[in-house]
Design an enzyme around this catalytic site. Structure first.
Site, PDB file in Angstrom:
ATOM      1  N   HIS A 169      46.662 -95.581 -15.626  1.00  0.00           N
ATOM      2  CA  HIS A 169      45.598 -95.355 -14.652  1.00  0.00           C
ATOM      3  C   HIS A 169      44.234 -95.802 -15.172  1.00  0.00           C
ATOM      4  O   HIS A 169      43.468 -96.464 -14.461  1.00  0.00           O
ATOM      5  CB  HIS A 169      45.562 -93.870 -14.277  1.00  0.00           C
ATOM      6  CG  HIS A 169      44.854 -93.594 -13.000  1.00  0.00           C
ATOM      7  ND1 HIS A 169      44.893 -92.365 -12.359  1.00  0.00           N
ATOM      8  CD2 HIS A 169      44.063 -94.365 -12.227  1.00  0.00           C
ATOM      9  CE1 HIS A 169      44.178 -92.426 -11.269  1.00  0.00           C
ATOM     10  NE2 HIS A 169      43.656 -93.621 -11.161  1.00  0.00           N
TER      11      HIS A 169
ATOM     12  N   GLU B 158      38.899 -81.866  -9.998  1.00  0.00           N
ATOM     13  CA  GLU B 158      39.853 -82.767  -9.346  1.00  0.00           C
ATOM     14  C   GLU B 158      39.372 -83.187  -7.961  1.00  0.00           C
ATOM     15  O   GLU B 158      39.408 -84.377  -7.617  1.00  0.00           O
ATOM     16  CB  GLU B 158      41.222 -82.076  -9.245  1.00  0.00           C
ATOM     17  CG  GLU B 158      42.235 -82.770  -8.338  1.00  0.00           C
ATOM     18  CD  GLU B 158      42.636 -84.149  -8.804  1.00  0.00           C
ATOM     19  OE1 GLU B 158      43.242 -84.885  -7.996  1.00  0.00           O
ATOM     20  OE2 GLU B 158      42.371 -84.500  -9.967  1.00  0.00           O
TER      21      GLU B 158
END
Length: 306
Positions: A125, A60
């Site tokens: 997204h 991440e």
């Protein structure tokens, strides 16, 4: 120093960085690492340099760093494109699209961390990222002056084919959205068979769970896209083979879609191999970027006909 920041170098780095952003986002989803830094953004667990490091955090936080670097590079690309290439008709529009969608992409990424979002919103997204990548790719084609290299001004794209390109743009985004929804709904492996959910009972649609319906819906839509692209290739080669750039370019686009379908099947067969899954995302990104280039050429042809 001037060579390092030459517009062509910036263009190459921008395209590669956006591809890394796309792949990184797909990897975050595939590994369920979206909350690897907790509900903290842009810092990780409220720290610039996090202390308790694990795999999800690395994935991440690396994605965030790459995305941040990509934004800086794209800002430089936009400046150089405006300064040196704004005489090209599409440059200003592409710069605006690039900047708007990179901001939307960043806000969606931040929102996914800071707030609880539905899978339907999260699935947007990848489509937004795809448009960002395509706009950067088109700016790169302008900077590299592909129009002169391939003499695109002489290309004739008939109205019937232009309509196919415009329609494929919308339809591809729908297919991409359903594919992203498959990932966010964790529906990638809910069907043990391919091409049917269960090859033993291929038409037992009534027994599908919601996740299986999403998975099979994506497969059907992707199958239609595959047939559509191949059908258009046959039409082009049958009726417009003399347009070499059009014919050869669409052949490349078809190969991207073929690879996309094969990789989609391999995701199931290999039980979600991460490398294959990422290649799956790359192929559709390359196809979409090439499709957008043909749309840019098609719009030019349409304007010249008026």
């Amino acid at each position: 120093m001037k060579k390092i920041f030459h517009p062509k170098i910036t263009a190459i780095v921008s395209v590669i960085s956006m591809l890394f952003v796309l792949v990184g986002g797909a990897l975050v989803t595939k590994t369920d690492s979206g909350l690897g830094c907790g509900r903290s953004w842009p810092l990780c667990h409220g720290q610039l340099v996090p202390s308790n490091i694990n795999l999800e955090l690395i994935i991440e936080y690396s994605h965030r760093l790459v995305s941040g670097l990509a934004i800086i590079i794209i800002l430089l690309l936009s400046y150089q494109a405006w300064k040196h290439f704004r005489h090209v008709r599409e440059t200003k529009f592409l710069i605006i699209v690039t900047l708007i969608f990179i901001v939307i992409q960043s806000l969606l990424g931040a929102g996914a961390v800071l707030f609880e979002q539905s899978d339907l919103i999260k699935a947007l997204h990848f489509g937004i990222s795809l448009i960002s990548f395509a706009s950067v790719f088109l700016l790169a084609t302008i900077i590299f002056n592909l129009d002169e290299t391939f003499n695109t001004a002489a290309i004739n794209i008939p109205k019937s084919i232009r309509i196919h390109f415009y329609s494929l743009f919308v339809y591809t985004l729908i297919v991409v959205y359903t594919g992203a929804l498959v990932r966010h709904k964790q529906s990638s492996l809910v069907c043990g068979g391919w091409p049917f959910c269960s090859n033993d009972q291929p038409f037992n649609i009534g027994a599908y769970s919601l996740e299986q319906a999403i998975q099979m819906g994506h497969r059907v839509l992707a199958g239609v896209l595959f047939i559509w692209v191949i059908g258009l290739l046959i039409h082009i080669y049958k009726n417009h083979r003399h347009e070499k750039f059009l014919a050869n370019g669409w052949l490349i686009a078809t190969l991207f879609i073929f690879a996309q379908v094969v990789l989609g099947a391999l995701i199931i067969i290999t039980i979600l191999n991460p490398i294959i899954a990422l290649m799956h995302a790359i192929m559709i990104s390359l196809f979409f970027a090439l499709l957008c280039y043909f749309i840019m050429l098609a719009i030019r042809v349409a304007k010249n006909e008026k």
